[in-house]
Design a protein around this motif. Sequence first.
Motif, PDB file in Angstrom:
ATOM      1  N   GLU A   1      36.296  -5.102 -17.451  1.00 14.93           N
ATOM      2  CA  GLU A   1      37.407  -4.559 -16.738  1.00 14.93           C
ATOM      3  C   GLU A   1      38.029  -5.782 -15.951  1.00 14.93           C
ATOM      4  O   GLU A   1      39.198  -5.619 -15.836  1.00 14.93           O
ATOM      5  CB  GLU A   1      36.694  -3.634 -15.977  1.00 14.93           C
ATOM      6  CG  GLU A   1      36.172  -2.303 -16.684  1.00 14.93           C
ATOM      7  CD  GLU A   1      35.654  -1.232 -16.008  1.00 14.93           C
ATOM      8  OE1 GLU A   1      35.085  -1.697 -14.838  1.00 14.93           O
ATOM      9  OE2 GLU A   1      35.354  -0.192 -16.272  1.00 14.93           O
TER      10      GLU A   1
ATOM     11  N   THR B   1      40.236  -8.062 -18.108  1.00 13.33           N
ATOM     12  CA  THR B   1      41.266  -7.314 -18.582  1.00 13.33           C
ATOM     13  C   THR B   1      42.494  -7.324 -17.616  1.00 13.33           C
ATOM     14  O   THR B   1      43.724  -7.357 -17.702  1.00 13.33           O
ATOM     15  CB  THR B   1      41.069  -6.140 -19.229  1.00 13.33           C
ATOM     16  OG1 THR B   1      40.187  -6.050 -20.257  1.00 13.33           O
ATOM     17  CG2 THR B   1      42.281  -5.114 -19.753  1.00 13.33           C
ATOM     18  N   GLU B   2      41.908  -6.967 -16.305  1.00  9.14           N
ATOM     19  CA  GLU B   2      42.698  -6.421 -15.115  1.00  9.14           C
ATOM     20  C   GLU B   2      43.479  -7.879 -14.851  1.00  9.14           C
ATOM     21  O   GLU B   2      44.734  -8.183 -14.666  1.00  9.14           O
ATOM     22  CB  GLU B   2      42.098  -6.243 -13.901  1.00  9.14           C
ATOM     23  CG  GLU B   2      42.880  -5.905 -12.696  1.00  9.14           C
ATOM     24  CD  GLU B   2      42.249  -4.874 -11.639  1.00  9.14           C
ATOM     25  OE1 GLU B   2      43.278  -4.267 -10.468  1.00  9.14           O
ATOM     26  OE2 GLU B   2      41.241  -4.556 -11.800  1.00  9.14           O
TER      27      GLU B   2
ATOM     28  N   ALA C   1      46.309  -8.547 -17.481  1.00  4.81           N
ATOM     29  CA  ALA C   1      47.494  -8.010 -17.383  1.00  4.81           C
ATOM     30  C   ALA C   1      48.108  -8.352 -16.181  1.00  4.81           C
ATOM     31  O   ALA C   1      49.576  -8.391 -16.340  1.00  4.81           O
ATOM     32  CB  ALA C   1      46.942  -6.510 -17.036  1.00  4.81           C
ATOM     33  N   ALA C   2      47.524  -8.710 -15.226  1.00  7.14           N
ATOM     34  CA  ALA C   2      48.256  -9.359 -14.114  1.00  7.14           C
ATOM     35  C   ALA C   2      49.118 -10.570 -14.466  1.00  7.14           C
ATOM     36  O   ALA C   2      50.383 -10.816 -13.984  1.00  7.14           O
ATOM     37  CB  ALA C   2      47.451  -9.613 -12.726  1.00  7.14           C
TER      38      ALA C   2
ATOM     39  N   VAL D   1      51.448  -5.706  -8.841  1.00 13.49           N
ATOM     40  CA  VAL D   1      50.316  -5.827  -9.573  1.00 13.49           C
ATOM     41  C   VAL D   1      49.454  -6.730  -9.240  1.00 13.49           C
ATOM     42  O   VAL D   1      48.051  -6.729  -9.175  1.00 13.49           O
ATOM     43  CB  VAL D   1      50.896  -6.075 -11.202  1.00 13.49           C
ATOM     44  CG1 VAL D   1      49.702  -6.349 -11.963  1.00 13.49           C
ATOM     45  CG2 VAL D   1      51.589  -4.846 -11.637  1.00 13.49           C
TER      46      VAL D   1
ATOM     47  N   SER E   1      45.520  -6.217  -7.691  1.00 15.43           N
ATOM     48  CA  SER E   1      44.370  -7.103  -8.754  1.00 15.43           C
ATOM     49  C   SER E   1      43.541  -7.983  -8.061  1.00 15.43           C
ATOM     50  O   SER E   1      42.172  -8.028  -8.241  1.00 15.43           O
ATOM     51  CB  SER E   1      45.083  -7.740  -9.995  1.00 15.43           C
ATOM     52  OG  SER E   1      45.631  -6.523 -10.789  1.00 15.43           O
TER      53      SER E   1
ATOM     54  N   ARG F   1      41.130  -5.960  -5.609  1.00 17.18           N
ATOM     55  CA  ARG F   1      40.244  -5.453  -6.479  1.00 17.18           C
ATOM     56  C   ARG F   1      39.197  -6.318  -7.404  1.00 17.18           C
ATOM     57  O   ARG F   1      37.811  -6.138  -7.022  1.00 17.18           O
ATOM     58  CB  ARG F   1      40.845  -4.572  -7.814  1.00 17.18           C
ATOM     59  CG  ARG F   1      41.209  -2.969  -6.987  1.00 17.18           C
ATOM     60  CD  ARG F   1      41.464  -2.011  -8.122  1.00 17.18           C
ATOM     61  NE  ARG F   1      42.745  -2.629  -9.164  1.00 17.18           N
ATOM     62  CZ  ARG F   1      43.893  -1.948  -9.207  1.00 17.18           C
ATOM     63  NH1 ARG F   1      44.047  -0.981  -8.220  1.00 17.18           N
ATOM     64  NH2 ARG F   1      44.610  -2.181 -10.055  1.00 17.18           N
ATOM     65  N   ILE F   2      39.648  -7.263  -7.680  1.00 18.44           N
ATOM     66  CA  ILE F   2      38.825  -8.199  -8.578  1.00 18.44           C
ATOM     67  C   ILE F   2      37.921  -8.891  -7.455  1.00 18.44           C
ATOM     68  O   ILE F   2      36.688  -9.067  -7.711  1.00 18.44           O
ATOM     69  CB  ILE F   2      39.690  -9.237  -9.407  1.00 18.44           C
ATOM     70  CG1 ILE F   2      40.384  -8.550 -10.588  1.00 18.44           C
ATOM     71  CG2 ILE F   2      38.525 -10.300  -9.981  1.00 18.44           C
ATOM     72  CD1 ILE F   2      41.166  -9.410 -11.277  1.00 18.44           C
TER      73      ILE F   2
END
Length: 418
Positions: free
Chosen positions: A301, A304-305, A308-309, A348, A352, A355-356
Amino acid sequence: MRPTSGRADRPADDEIWRRITRELADDLAADALSRDRAGKAPFDELARLQEAGLPALLTPPGPGGRGADWRAACAVIREISAADSSVGELLAHHYALSWSARFFGAAAGPRALEDRAARERWLLAGGVDQPVGAGGPGLTLTPLDGGHVLDGRRAFASGVAVADRLVVGARCTETGDLLVALVDPAHPAVFTDAGTDRVGQRLAGAGTVTFDRVPVAPHDLLGSLPRDEHAASPFATLAPLALRLVLVHVGLGIAEGALAEARDVSRAAQAAAPHADPAPDGVDYPVTGGDDPYLLLAYGELATEAHAAAAVVERATDALARGLPAEHALGVDERADIAVLIAAAEAVTSRSAVRITTRILELVAGAEAADTAPTGPGFDRFWRNARALTAPTSSAGRLRAIGDHYLNGTHARLTLLA
């Protein structure tokens, strides 16, 4: 370590910059935690940047060598930030400010600032934008004896504690136009109060600067922006967008650096595991640390995040890099498209990065608790740095602007507001 070839071979030049950046990033990563905990002004970090020649990266081609383009500059910021985001922020502000004479000068004006900054290995700091809700008159320039005097007080997020020169925007008391001035912080009428008690980005050299009737000669005025924002050139208003984009690369670097370091800690923990656990029902092989389905899911996860960023950020970077060469021929529509992509990258990446770095604190909690020595993992610094970097930016505001553009075709204002 600065490239000295005058060849027009861009790939070869870019490869040199990549190697230099990789070596410096490895050097910074080796003692990033101890330097963060010491919290000293970043004089040592600045010396490392200057030794590597990175402050001169964006200088135009010349007989003594050549610089790189904005894509390469953003890649450098991102890699340095993965190792030490405070140093990445120092470099990001410097790169954005180094183009001030281009953004605000005459259409075909000289670019002496870039040449002198490269020759004397300056680090630039300061800010041209006009902060929202700052209160008071801000910085002002008053005409006097053929020049101006600069007055006022302002806080800056990066670099002022160690800068060689300051680039600041101030309102002309006579015309109301925004004037961009180059100031020597060593002048006796310039007083810098370093910000030493910060939650994150502790080595970025933040501080508050007071200017008390500082003389500014005509040759130290780099350019101007009309008081009427409708008269502003779209190219000039790329200046705040360029700064916002390079800071996005700092945030992305924080997320990628935290993720890579957490992966190394997890791999080390797996290698140190004494034995594998018995296979659970339905699994025909023993479960090692590397096979833990919950750990694999978490890293999947997070990776992937981050990917995406990065994709959103790279699209915004390409848009800015394509728009900059147009200079004063840049149109309002093109500027609006760039602004929307950069706003999307900010929204974004801000989410991210937080969160990361938050999730990683949970994943490596055992390693953190087991090692409290000064050389311990110190993953809290990634979270603190991400929070400090993204806190001043409102993702909701960026998203509303994107929605207004997408739904109604509305253009962002041509302004230097942060």
